[in-house]
Design a protein around this motif. Structure first.
Motif, short mmCIF file in Angstrom:
data_model
loop_
_atom_site.label_atom_id
_atom_site.label_comp_id
_atom_site.label_asym_id
_atom_site.label_seq_id
_atom_site.Cartn_x
_atom_site.Cartn_y
_atom_site.Cartn_z
N TRP A 2 0.82 -1.21 0.00
CA TRP A 2 0.00 0.00 0.00
C TRP A 2 0.85 1.26 0.00
O TRP A 2 0.59 2.20 -0.77
CB TRP A 2 -0.92 -0.01 1.22
CG TRP A 2 -1.71 1.25 1.35
CD1 TRP A 2 -2.90 1.56 0.74
CD2 TRP A 2 -1.37 2.41 2.14
NE1 TRP A 2 -3.30 2.82 1.09
CE2 TRP A 2 -2.39 3.38 1.94
CE3 TRP A 2 -0.30 2.72 2.98
CZ2 TRP A 2 -2.36 4.62 2.56
CZ3 TRP A 2 -0.26 3.97 3.59
CH2 TRP A 2 -1.29 4.90 3.38
N GLN A 6 1.13 4.53 -3.13
CA GLN A 6 0.75 5.94 -3.00
C GLN A 6 1.61 6.85 -3.87
O GLN A 6 1.14 7.90 -4.33
CB GLN A 6 0.83 6.38 -1.54
CG GLN A 6 0.04 5.54 -0.56
CD GLN A 6 -1.36 5.23 -1.05
OE1 GLN A 6 -2.15 6.14 -1.29
NE2 GLN A 6 -1.66 3.95 -1.21
N ALA A 71 1.78 9.03 4.43
CA ALA A 71 1.35 8.49 3.14
C ALA A 71 -0.07 8.94 2.80
O ALA A 71 -0.38 9.27 1.64
CB ALA A 71 1.44 6.97 3.15
N ARG A 72 -0.95 8.95 3.79
CA ARG A 72 -2.31 9.43 3.53
C ARG A 72 -2.31 10.91 3.18
O ARG A 72 -3.03 11.36 2.27
CB ARG A 72 -3.19 9.19 4.76
CG ARG A 72 -3.58 7.73 4.98
CD ARG A 72 -4.63 7.62 6.08
NE ARG A 72 -5.04 6.25 6.31
CZ ARG A 72 -5.96 5.60 5.59
NH1 ARG A 72 -6.55 6.22 4.58
NH2 ARG A 72 -6.30 4.36 5.89
N ALA A 75 -1.07 11.37 -0.39
CA ALA A 75 -2.09 11.00 -1.37
C ALA A 75 -3.17 12.06 -1.48
O ALA A 75 -3.72 12.29 -2.57
CB ALA A 75 -2.71 9.65 -0.98
#
Length: 204
Positions: A2, A6, A71-72, A75
């Motif tokens: 995951w 990203q 990472a979120r 993104a």
């Protein structure tokens, strides 16, 4: 995985540029030829956290929390091929918004299993939650200090203070290399801070 997904688009952009520069195909490049601004940002965030919580392991944010939030945020907020300094600042600005609350508790969901909470260590420990938010605020202020640093020596000194001893020289060498590359390409606009203002240049 995951995390790598990203920044996959950015990685492909950077690989294509490097292949063109080396006059080879992407498949001929070693796997570690390029890193993305997400990867570089996470390394810097972890250095900052390690230095900020050097004497307080109990309230330090776990690596998985730093990585997932970054990472979120990347993104959600970062351009696909922006300069590292710009991307890092956008990530830091967006990280608090990536933190959820469920059933009254801090919640940072596992990206591949929404019911797993990476922030379960904060449940029942308000001091840890306070420390997390204080660290996120400190990140913003420390980046401002690094941005305002002038000259390689000051950049190195500031980086040593906020990221830990030994970090400064590595960052100063990187800045110097970017200045040299930009001058060679005729793109150097200015060097007023720890972040370069290089016209049309992306972070390496």
């Amino acid at each position: 995985a995951w995390f790598d997904q990203q920044s996959q688009k950015e990685r492909q952009i950077r690989l294509a540029a490097e292949a063109a520069r080396a006059e080879v195909t992407i498949d001929e490049l070693p796997a570690d030829t390029v890193t993305t601004t997400l990867q570089d940002s996470v390394r810097l965030l972890k250095l900052h956290a390690r230095n900020s919580f050097a004497y307080d392991d109990d309230t330090a944010p776990p690596s998985i929390v730093v990585t997932t939030l970054a990472a979120r945020a990347y993104a959600e907020a970062a351009p696909e091929n922006g300069a590292l300094e710009h991307v890092l600042r956008l990530i830091v600005r967006a990280m608090p918004d990536m933190i959820q609350r469920r059933r009254g508790h801090l919640w940072i969901p596992n990206p591949v299993n929404d019911e797993e909470n990476f922030a379960d260590r904060y449940v029942g420990h308000p001091e840890r939650e306070r420390a997390l938010y204080e660290w996120l605020r400190k990140l913003t202020s420390d980046l401002d200090v690094l941005r305002d640093a002038r000259g390689l020596d000051q950049i190195a000194n500031v980086a040593d203070v906020i990221l830990g001893s030994g970090s400064g020289q590595r960052i100063a060498r990187r800045v110097a290399a970017r200045v040299q590359d930009a001058r060679a390409a005729g793109r150097l606009a200015s060097m007023s801070t720890g972040a370069l203002a290089v016209s049309g240049a992306s972070g390496h």
